[in-house]
Motif scaffolding. Structure first.
Motif, short mmCIF file in Angstrom:
data_model
loop_
_atom_site.label_atom_id
_atom_site.label_comp_id
_atom_site.label_asym_id
_atom_site.label_seq_id
_atom_site.Cartn_x
_atom_site.Cartn_y
_atom_site.Cartn_z
N VAL A 179 4.08 5.28 -11.09
CA VAL A 179 4.88 4.74 -9.99
C VAL A 179 4.27 3.40 -9.58
CG1 VAL A 179 5.75 6.92 -9.12
CG2 VAL A 179 3.53 6.10 -8.32
N ILE A 180 5.14 2.46 -9.25
CA ILE A 180 4.71 1.16 -8.75
C ILE A 180 5.60 0.84 -7.56
CG2 ILE A 180 6.18 -0.02 -10.46
CD1 ILE A 180 4.01 -2.25 -10.47
N MET A 181 4.99 0.46 -6.44
CA MET A 181 5.77 0.41 -5.21
C MET A 181 5.39 -0.78 -4.34
SD MET A 181 3.66 3.09 -5.73
CE MET A 181 1.97 3.50 -5.31
N LEU A 182 6.41 -1.37 -3.76
CA LEU A 182 6.20 -2.38 -2.73
C LEU A 182 6.38 -1.70 -1.38
CD1 LEU A 182 5.69 -5.36 -2.04
CD2 LEU A 182 8.18 -5.63 -1.89
N VAL A 183 5.30 -1.63 -0.63
CA VAL A 183 5.32 -1.02 0.70
C VAL A 183 5.63 -2.11 1.72
CG1 VAL A 183 3.97 0.26 2.39
CG2 VAL A 183 3.61 0.67 -0.05
N THR A 184 6.61 -1.87 2.57
CA THR A 184 7.01 -2.86 3.57
C THR A 184 7.17 -2.20 4.93
OG1 THR A 184 9.41 -2.57 3.25
CG2 THR A 184 8.28 -4.11 1.77
N ASP A 185 7.11 -3.06 5.97
CA ASP A 185 7.39 -2.57 7.33
C ASP A 185 8.59 -3.30 7.93
OD1 ASP A 185 6.45 -5.09 7.95
OD2 ASP A 185 4.83 -4.42 9.26
N GLY A 186 9.42 -3.85 7.06
CA GLY A 186 10.59 -4.60 7.50
C GLY A 186 10.37 -6.09 7.37
N ALA A 187 9.38 -6.62 8.08
CA ALA A 187 9.11 -8.05 8.07
C ALA A 187 7.96 -8.44 7.16
CB ALA A 187 8.82 -8.54 9.49
N ARG A 188 7.14 -7.45 6.78
CA ARG A 188 5.95 -7.75 5.97
C ARG A 188 5.88 -6.82 4.76
NH1 ARG A 188 1.06 -6.90 9.91
NH2 ARG A 188 2.22 -4.95 10.15
N ALA A 189 5.16 -7.30 3.75
CA ALA A 189 4.92 -6.51 2.54
C ALA A 189 3.43 -6.35 2.34
CB ALA A 189 5.55 -7.16 1.32
N LEU A 190 3.03 -5.20 1.84
CA LEU A 190 1.63 -4.88 1.62
C LEU A 190 1.28 -5.13 0.15
CD1 LEU A 190 -1.06 -3.68 2.61
CD2 LEU A 190 -0.11 -1.41 2.16
N LEU A 191 0.33 -6.03 -0.09
CA LEU A 191 -0.11 -6.36 -1.44
C LEU A 191 -1.61 -6.19 -1.56
CD1 LEU A 191 1.96 -9.64 -2.07
CD2 LEU A 191 2.59 -7.28 -2.66
N GLY A 192 -2.07 -5.81 -2.74
CA GLY A 192 -3.48 -5.58 -2.95
C GLY A 192 -4.04 -6.44 -4.08
N HIS A 193 -5.34 -6.71 -3.98
CA HIS A 193 -6.06 -7.46 -5.01
C HIS A 193 -6.94 -6.47 -5.77
CE1 HIS A 193 -8.16 -10.52 -7.16
NE2 HIS A 193 -9.26 -10.49 -6.44
N SER A 194 -6.59 -6.21 -7.03
CA SER A 194 -7.22 -5.15 -7.80
C SER A 194 -8.63 -5.53 -8.26
CB SER A 194 -6.37 -4.82 -9.02
OG SER A 194 -7.02 -3.92 -9.88
N VAL A 195 -9.50 -4.53 -8.37
CA VAL A 195 -10.84 -4.75 -8.92
C VAL A 195 -10.77 -5.09 -10.40
CG1 VAL A 195 -11.95 -3.22 -7.24
CG2 VAL A 195 -11.15 -2.28 -9.41
N ARG A 196 -9.63 -4.81 -11.04
CA ARG A 196 -9.48 -5.10 -12.47
C ARG A 196 -9.31 -6.59 -12.74
NH1 ARG A 196 -4.90 -3.36 -14.42
NH2 ARG A 196 -3.92 -2.91 -12.41
N PHE A 197 -9.06 -7.38 -11.69
CA PHE A 197 -8.86 -8.82 -11.87
C PHE A 197 -9.80 -9.59 -10.95
CE2 PHE A 197 -4.69 -6.71 -12.53
CZ PHE A 197 -4.59 -6.92 -13.89
N PRO A 198 -11.12 -9.48 -11.18
CA PRO A 198 -12.09 -10.10 -10.26
C PRO A 198 -12.03 -11.62 -10.26
CG PRO A 198 -13.20 -9.29 -12.23
CD PRO A 198 -11.79 -8.76 -12.28
N ASN A 199 -11.58 -12.23 -11.35
CA ASN A 199 -11.55 -13.68 -11.44
C ASN A 199 -10.17 -14.25 -11.17
OD1 ASN A 199 -14.30 -13.77 -12.24
ND2 ASN A 199 -13.70 -13.21 -14.33
N SER A 200 -9.31 -13.44 -10.58
CA SER A 200 -7.94 -13.86 -10.29
C SER A 200 -7.72 -13.85 -8.78
CB SER A 200 -6.95 -12.90 -10.96
OG SER A 200 -5.65 -13.10 -10.48
N THR A 201 -6.75 -14.64 -8.35
CA THR A 201 -6.35 -14.63 -6.93
C THR A 201 -5.08 -13.80 -6.73
OG1 THR A 201 -5.03 -16.65 -7.19
CG2 THR A 201 -7.36 -16.91 -6.57
N MET A 202 -4.70 -13.02 -7.75
CA MET A 202 -3.43 -12.31 -7.70
C MET A 202 -3.44 -11.15 -6.72
SD MET A 202 -1.25 -10.49 -10.76
CE MET A 202 -2.35 -9.09 -10.94
N TYR A 203 -2.42 -11.10 -5.89
CA TYR A 203 -2.13 -9.94 -5.04
C TYR A 203 -0.83 -9.33 -5.55
CZ TYR A 203 -5.79 -10.76 -1.58
OH TYR A 203 -7.00 -10.88 -0.95
#
Length: 308
Positions: A179-203
């Motif tokens: 499962v892959i999910m975008l969690v939101t509260d209506g106005a905002r979205a919750l994004l995470g920065h994975s430990v698998r990409f330590p040299n990336s700025t990706m959320y």
């Protein structure tokens, strides 16, 4: 929370193949297909696909004629019938045993490339066929022995199954649901920065594998709670995406947050934050990146942005 429909198909979907699964046990039929001058072969070398035009930014899948494929088939790797593409039989063939398969092919015949690097630039049908071949050959190469008794396995069903020569157990390609999910509260979205990409700025969106005896909605709620400590209420299906890297299918959802306090699991995430739509639209200005364009994670985010 309203369901947000998928705006367009995900990468690796929309296969043009008629898999003709009912004909796989007909050995004479499969032999005739393999001998047909119209047959096409999709070579896979160490999980890479044969393409040309990659450096120019115009990648094109290269499928081999039976004559061109004969040299790579001599490498002794597994093969499998994939189906029919516009009436032509299509086979996958693995040539990973060759240290360098390019000299086996006609001169200037492209190069083997990681499909994920260019999938967003390939026509949808080509990306789907290459992904199909890659996933099936990955399973074949790694399933030579029986998981029940350790005996030697041999191919069945035109390479789409394996049978143990010792105990007779049947084995089929595995696809792990995630499962892959975008969690939101209506106005905002919750994004995470994975430990698998330590040299990336990706959320990116949160994700995890479905456990035995668990519904997809339960998996969404559990994974979010485990990774960021946020409670989730409504869960709405968005779309799915084959992800044979090596053997998953991504099941995409939008999920409604019932709480907003974040407690990250440091084994999974380096950071997690709530982002506004403006921050996500202008992510480079705010110093972070988004998932790759061919990912369902990116599609979940983009469709949420456009839903406002």
């Amino acid at each position: 929370m309203l369901s947000i429909p998928a705006s367009r198909p995900n990468a690796y979907t929309g296969s043009p193949l008629d898999r003709a699964s009912g004909r796989r046990e007909d050995t004479e039929f499969i032999a005739a297909c393999a001998a047909s001058p119209e047959a096409l072969y999709v070579p896979v070398w160490r999980s890479r696909s044969l393409m040309r035009g990659v450096e120019e930014g115009r990648p094109e899948a290269l499928l081999l004629s039976p004559a061109a494929a004969e040299a790579v088939r001599m490498a002794g790797g597994p093969w499998a019938f994939l189906g029919f593409w516009e009436g032509r039989p299509v086979f996958a063939v693995d040539c990973s045993a060759a240290e360098d398969p390019l000299p086996l092919l006609p001169e200037g015949f492209g190069a083997f490339t990681d499909l994920r690097a260019v999938a967003g630039l390939l026509p949808a049908g080509e990306a789907s066929v290459l992904a199909h071949a890659r996933g099936l050959m990955h399973w074949r190469v790694r399933h030579r022995f029986c998981g029940v008794c350790g005996g030697v396995c041999e191919p069945r069903s035109a390479g789409n199954a394996m049978a143990c020569t010792a105990c007779g157990a049947q084995h089929f390609p595995r696809t792990d649901p995630a499962v892959i999910m975008l969690v939101t509260d209506g106005a905002r979205a919750l994004l995470g920065h994975s430990v698998r990409f330590p040299n990336s700025t990706m959320y990116s969106t949160l994700a995890g594998f479905v456990e035995p005896g668990e519904s997809l909605e339960e998996a969404v709620r559990r994974e979010v709670a485990e990774e960021v400590g946020v409670a989730v209420g409504e869960v709405h299906y968005h779309s799915s995406q084959p992800w044979p890297f090596p053997a998953s299918i991504m099941l995409g959802f939008h999920a409604e947050a019932l709480s907003d306090a974040i407690t990250i699991d440091p084994e999974e995430l380096r950071d997690a934050r709530w982002f506004s739509r403006d921050e996500i639209r202008n992510h480079e200005r705010h110093g972070f990146g988004l998932p790759r364009a061919d990912s369902i994670a990116r599609r979940l985010i983009e469709d949420w942005l456009e839903s406002a």
